[in-house]
Write an enzyme that holds these catalytic residues in place. Structure first.
Site, PDB file in Angstrom:
ATOM      1  N   GLY A   1       5.389  -2.277   6.970  1.00 54.26           N
ATOM      2  CA  GLY A   1       6.740  -2.775   7.202  1.00 54.26           C
ATOM      3  C   GLY A   1       7.558  -1.913   8.131  1.00 54.26           C
ATOM      4  O   GLY A   1       7.212  -0.764   8.432  1.00 54.26           O
ATOM      5  N   GLU A   2       8.667  -2.475   8.591  1.00 47.36           N
ATOM      6  CA  GLU A   2       9.591  -1.761   9.458  1.00 47.36           C
ATOM      7  C   GLU A   2      10.832  -1.409   8.631  1.00 47.36           C
ATOM      8  O   GLU A   2      11.624  -2.295   8.278  1.00 47.36           O
ATOM      9  CB  GLU A   2       9.947  -2.651  10.673  1.00 47.36           C
ATOM     10  CG  GLU A   2      11.139  -2.188  11.489  1.00 47.36           C
ATOM     11  CD  GLU A   2      11.096  -0.709  11.895  1.00 47.36           C
ATOM     12  OE1 GLU A   2      10.010  -0.177  12.194  1.00 47.36           O
ATOM     13  OE2 GLU A   2      12.165  -0.076  11.876  1.00 47.36           O
TER      14      GLU A   2
ATOM     15  N   CYS B   1       3.034   8.406   1.654  1.00 44.76           N
ATOM     16  CA  CYS B   1       3.446   7.430   2.665  1.00 44.76           C
ATOM     17  C   CYS B   1       3.736   6.111   1.958  1.00 44.76           C
ATOM     18  O   CYS B   1       2.852   5.549   1.309  1.00 44.76           O
ATOM     19  CB  CYS B   1       2.286   7.289   3.666  1.00 44.76           C
ATOM     20  SG  CYS B   1       2.555   6.006   4.881  1.00 44.76           S
TER      21      CYS B   1
ATOM     22  N   CYS C   1       3.585  -5.826  16.382  1.00 43.73           N
ATOM     23  CA  CYS C   1       2.943  -4.924  17.349  1.00 43.73           C
ATOM     24  C   CYS C   1       1.459  -5.292  17.423  1.00 43.73           C
ATOM     25  O   CYS C   1       0.811  -5.488  16.394  1.00 43.73           O
ATOM     26  CB  CYS C   1       3.122  -3.469  16.915  1.00 43.73           C
ATOM     27  SG  CYS C   1       4.848  -3.025  16.710  1.00 43.73           S
TER      28      CYS C   1
ATOM     29  N   SER D   1      10.023   6.270   9.753  1.00 42.13           N
ATOM     30  CA  SER D   1       9.396   5.917  11.030  1.00 42.13           C
ATOM     31  C   SER D   1       9.813   4.508  11.439  1.00 42.13           C
ATOM     32  O   SER D   1       9.693   3.571  10.650  1.00 42.13           O
ATOM     33  CB  SER D   1       7.874   5.989  10.887  1.00 42.13           C
ATOM     34  OG  SER D   1       7.248   5.529  12.063  1.00 42.13           O
TER      35      SER D   1
ATOM     36  N   CYS E   1      -3.564   1.083   8.469  1.00 40.92           N
ATOM     37  CA  CYS E   1      -2.536   0.635   7.539  1.00 40.92           C
ATOM     38  C   CYS E   1      -2.652  -0.879   7.370  1.00 40.92           C
ATOM     39  O   CYS E   1      -2.787  -1.613   8.327  1.00 40.92           O
ATOM     40  CB  CYS E   1      -1.174   0.992   8.124  1.00 40.92           C
ATOM     41  SG  CYS E   1       0.179   0.096   7.428  1.00 40.92           S
TER      42      CYS E   1
ATOM     43  N   CYS F   1      -1.470  -3.313  15.545  1.00 42.44           N
ATOM     44  CA  CYS F   1      -1.236  -3.001  14.135  1.00 42.44           C
ATOM     45  C   CYS F   1      -1.695  -4.146  13.237  1.00 42.44           C
ATOM     46  O   CYS F   1      -1.273  -5.286  13.420  1.00 42.44           O
ATOM     47  CB  CYS F   1       0.254  -2.706  13.914  1.00 42.44           C
ATOM     48  SG  CYS F   1       0.677  -2.448  12.180  1.00 42.44           S
TER      49      CYS F   1
ATOM     50  N   GLU G   1       0.827  -1.208   0.000  1.00 41.70           N
ATOM     51  CA  GLU G   1       0.000   0.000   0.000  1.00 41.70           C
ATOM     52  C   GLU G   1       0.863   1.262   0.000  1.00 41.70           C
ATOM     53  O   GLU G   1       1.897   1.314   0.668  1.00 41.70           O
ATOM     54  CB  GLU G   1      -0.846   0.044   1.277  1.00 41.70           C
ATOM     55  CG  GLU G   1      -1.908  -1.023   1.341  1.00 41.70           C
ATOM     56  CD  GLU G   1      -2.761  -0.902   2.602  1.00 41.70           C
ATOM     57  OE1 GLU G   1      -3.588  -1.784   2.798  1.00 41.70           O
ATOM     58  OE2 GLU G   1      -2.582   0.063   3.373  1.00 41.70           O
TER      59      GLU G   1
ATOM     60  N   CYS H   1       5.021  -7.336   7.909  1.00 39.21           N
ATOM     61  CA  CYS H   1       5.988  -6.891   8.921  1.00 39.21           C
ATOM     62  C   CYS H   1       6.181  -7.993   9.950  1.00 39.21           C
ATOM     63  O   CYS H   1       5.238  -8.687  10.304  1.00 39.21           O
ATOM     64  CB  CYS H   1       5.471  -5.621   9.612  1.00 39.21           C
ATOM     65  SG  CYS H   1       6.655  -4.908  10.772  1.00 39.21           S
TER      66      CYS H   1
HETATM   67  N1  SAH Z   1       7.054   0.129  11.235  1.00 35.16           N
HETATM   68  C1  SAH Z   1       7.159   1.527  11.376  1.00 35.16           C
HETATM   69  C2  SAH Z   1       6.397   2.307  10.315  1.00 35.16           C
HETATM   70  C3  SAH Z   1       5.044   1.784   9.940  1.00 35.16           C
HETATM   71  S1  SAH Z   1       3.806   1.845  11.204  1.00 35.16           S
HETATM   72  C4  SAH Z   1       6.740   1.961  12.771  1.00 35.16           C
HETATM   73  O1  SAH Z   1       6.229   1.138  13.514  1.00 35.16           O
HETATM   74  O2  SAH Z   1       6.990   3.104  13.104  1.00 35.16           O
HETATM   75  C5  SAH Z   1       3.373   3.567  11.170  1.00 35.16           C
HETATM   76  C6  SAH Z   1       2.691   4.086  12.404  1.00 35.16           C
HETATM   77  O3  SAH Z   1       1.355   3.572  12.495  1.00 35.16           O
HETATM   78  C7  SAH Z   1       3.370   3.697  13.716  1.00 35.16           C
HETATM   79  O4  SAH Z   1       3.605   4.851  14.490  1.00 35.16           O
HETATM   80  C8  SAH Z   1       2.368   2.808  14.402  1.00 35.16           C
HETATM   81  O5  SAH Z   1       2.503   2.912  15.796  1.00 35.16           O
HETATM   82  C9  SAH Z   1       1.054   3.334  13.860  1.00 35.16           C
HETATM   83  N2  SAH Z   1      -0.061   2.393  13.907  1.00 35.16           N
HETATM   84  C10 SAH Z   1      -0.058   1.078  13.620  1.00 35.16           C
HETATM   85  N3  SAH Z   1      -1.285   0.542  13.783  1.00 35.16           N
HETATM   86  C11 SAH Z   1      -2.099   1.545  14.177  1.00 35.16           C
HETATM   87  C12 SAH Z   1      -3.496   1.624  14.512  1.00 35.16           C
HETATM   88  N4  SAH Z   1      -4.277   0.564  14.440  1.00 35.16           N
HETATM   89  N5  SAH Z   1      -3.996   2.826  14.895  1.00 35.16           N
HETATM   90  C13 SAH Z   1      -3.203   3.933  14.939  1.00 35.16           C
HETATM   91  N6  SAH Z   1      -1.889   3.914  14.629  1.00 35.16           N
HETATM   92  C14 SAH Z   1      -1.338   2.734  14.255  1.00 35.16           C
HETATM   93 FE1  SF4 Z   2       4.798  -2.512  14.419  1.00 34.48          FE
HETATM   94 FE2  SF4 Z   2       5.206  -0.706  12.455  1.00 34.48          FE
HETATM   95 FE3  SF4 Z   2       5.398  -3.340  11.944  1.00 34.48          FE
HETATM   96 FE4  SF4 Z   2       3.018  -2.281  12.440  1.00 34.48          FE
HETATM   97  S1  SF4 Z   2       4.323  -1.826  10.703  1.00 34.48           S
HETATM   98  S2  SF4 Z   2       3.857  -4.218  13.298  1.00 34.48           S
HETATM   99  S3  SF4 Z   2       3.554  -0.708  13.960  1.00 34.48           S
HETATM  100  S4  SF4 Z   2       6.695  -2.174  13.320  1.00 34.48           S
END
Ligand code: SAH
Ligand code: SF4
Length: 364
Positions: free
Chosen positions: A176-177, A107, A118, A208, A350, A121, A94, A114
């Site tokens: 992704g990270e 973005c 988390c 990020s 996302c 997410c 995406e 990923c």
């Molecule tokens: N992996 C990286 C970048 C992608 S995630 C990271 O974790 O920073 C981008 C952002 O989306 C992160 O700050 C994450 O904490 C946030 N995020 C993920 N799932 C979410 C959700 N369900 N609601 C709000 N923010 C979310």
């Molecule tokens: Fe965590 Fe970012 Fe990966 Fe989602 S995309 S699992 S917030 S590291």
């Protein structure tokens, strides 16, 4: 593994110069080729009309020049546009365009899925498929730029004094990270910021991260010096351990120390992202601890109310909790903004567009 190892867009300028020299081509041809690709959006060698037919044929027999395909495009009432892109091996990623007047923030994704897991997410919950190659990361810029210009807004790009819609900022905040795919991401950042590439100022690019400490340090040392955003999301190791598995490897104090040492250009600040999960990390005590943790770091805080998705274990915080949290930070002189996830009426979280399509496909 990416399928196309020989994609010409995997190379940086010096590498292409060297490669072309071994085939008897003049080094300046490399700059011309990249000019076609990054400035004119060329998708075939045939378009490169200032190269001879023989040179174009040679290039086409040596390299591929693939681009992702737009599988779906959704527009939200708030102006956000979400793209689902299909790669050569049919994996999907995406990219999201978030408008601020004529200035667009793009973005982009860095992995298919990923590994970080988390718990709040959707991308994390759906697991990991593969890393993106550098050109697949950078290609998202080309595809979206092209689509914007074809939609009648004129070509996108860095500076648009004529006031047309253009990509002004790039954030590596999609699926992704980024720092778990370090080499490809660093190469993609080079393509995005180099004068021979897209030519974005590093100040207009933000990476990020979930908080991979060794890679934060490495990025600080090696550059490009893009802006750093860190997904903090908790103020104690107990809470962070519970929602972000990465914290067991790199606990808060280690992460905060790496942020303190990240080399920032004067006037630049680190962004801390804090997803507010109702009843989990959204109390005023959390806000107080956050202000203590971040003391002394040039930073701003983005408060993101949790964006629910089907089957998620968390809830949005109460509106009152969000403003109380923000107030505590502001009273301690922090810049704290509440950032609603954009495009709520399309596929809010996302990873949601991708997983909705996957479930449609499996239902067929
Ligand atoms: N992996 C990286 C970048 C992608 S995630 C990271 O974790 O920073 C981008 C952002 O989306 C992160 O700050 C994450 O904490 C946030 N995020 C993920 N799932 C979410 C959700 N369900 N609601 C709000 N923010 C979310
Ligand atoms: Fe965590 Fe970012 Fe990966 Fe989602 S995309 S699992 S917030 S590291």
């Amino acid at each position: 593994m990416p399928i196309s190892h020989a994609c010409i867009k995997s190379l940086v300028l010096d590498e292409l110069k060297t490669a072309l020299a071994t085939k008897g081509l003049k080094p300046y041809r490399a700059a011309q080729v990249f000019d076609w690709i990054y400035k004119h959006g060329a998708t075939t060698f045939d378009e490169m009309t200032n190269l001879s037919k023989a040179e174009r044929t040679l290039l086409a027999s040596t390299y591929s020049l693939v681009s992702p395909r737009i599988l779906e495009q959704e527009a939200s009432a708030d102006g956000t546009e979400k793209y689902l892109l299909q790669l050569e091996d049919r994996q999907t990623i995406e990219s999201v365009v978030i408008p601020d007047g004529k200035r667009l923030t793009l973005c982009i994704s860095t992995q298919v899925g990923c590994k970080q897991g988390c718990r709040f997410c959707l991308t994390g919950r759906n697991g990991f498929r593969r890393n993106l190659a550098a050109y697949e990361i950078a290609d998202q810029v080309t595809v979206v730029e092209k689509n914007i210009s074809e939609s009648g807004d004129g070509p996108a790009g860095e500076a648009r004094p004529d006031g047309r819609r253009h990509i002004a900022n790039i954030v590596l905040m999609g699926m992704g990270e980024p720092l778990a795919n370090y080499d490809a991401v660093q190469r993609a950042l080079t393509i995005i910021t180099a004068p021979w590439g897209f030519g974005f100022s590093p100040r207009r690019v933000t990476l990020s991260t979930v908080g991979l400490v060794p890679e934060i340090r490495k990025l600080g040392r090696n550059g490009p010096r893009v802006n750093l955003a860190v997904s903090l999301n908790a103020t104690t190791d107990r809470i962070r351990d519970g929602i972000m598995p990465v914290n067991k490897r790199h606990p808060l104090q280690e992460l905060i120390a790496a942020c303190k040492h990240y080399p920032l250009e004067p006037t630049r600040r680190i962004t801390f992202e804090y997803v507010l999960l109702g009843g989990v990390n959204d109390s005023e005590e959390d806000a107080l601890r956050l202000s203590t943790l971040l003391r002394g770091i040039p930073c701003k805080v983005n408060l993101i109310p949790f964006n629910p998705f089907p089957g998620s274990a968390f809830s949005r915080p109460e509106d009152g909790a969000v403003s109380a949290f923000q107030k505590v930070l502001r009273a301690r002189n922090f810049t704290a903004l509440v950032r609603e996830s954009r495009g709520k009426d399309i596929s809010a979280a996302c990873g949601q567009l991708r997983s909705r399509l996957a479930s449609l496909q499996s239902a067929k």
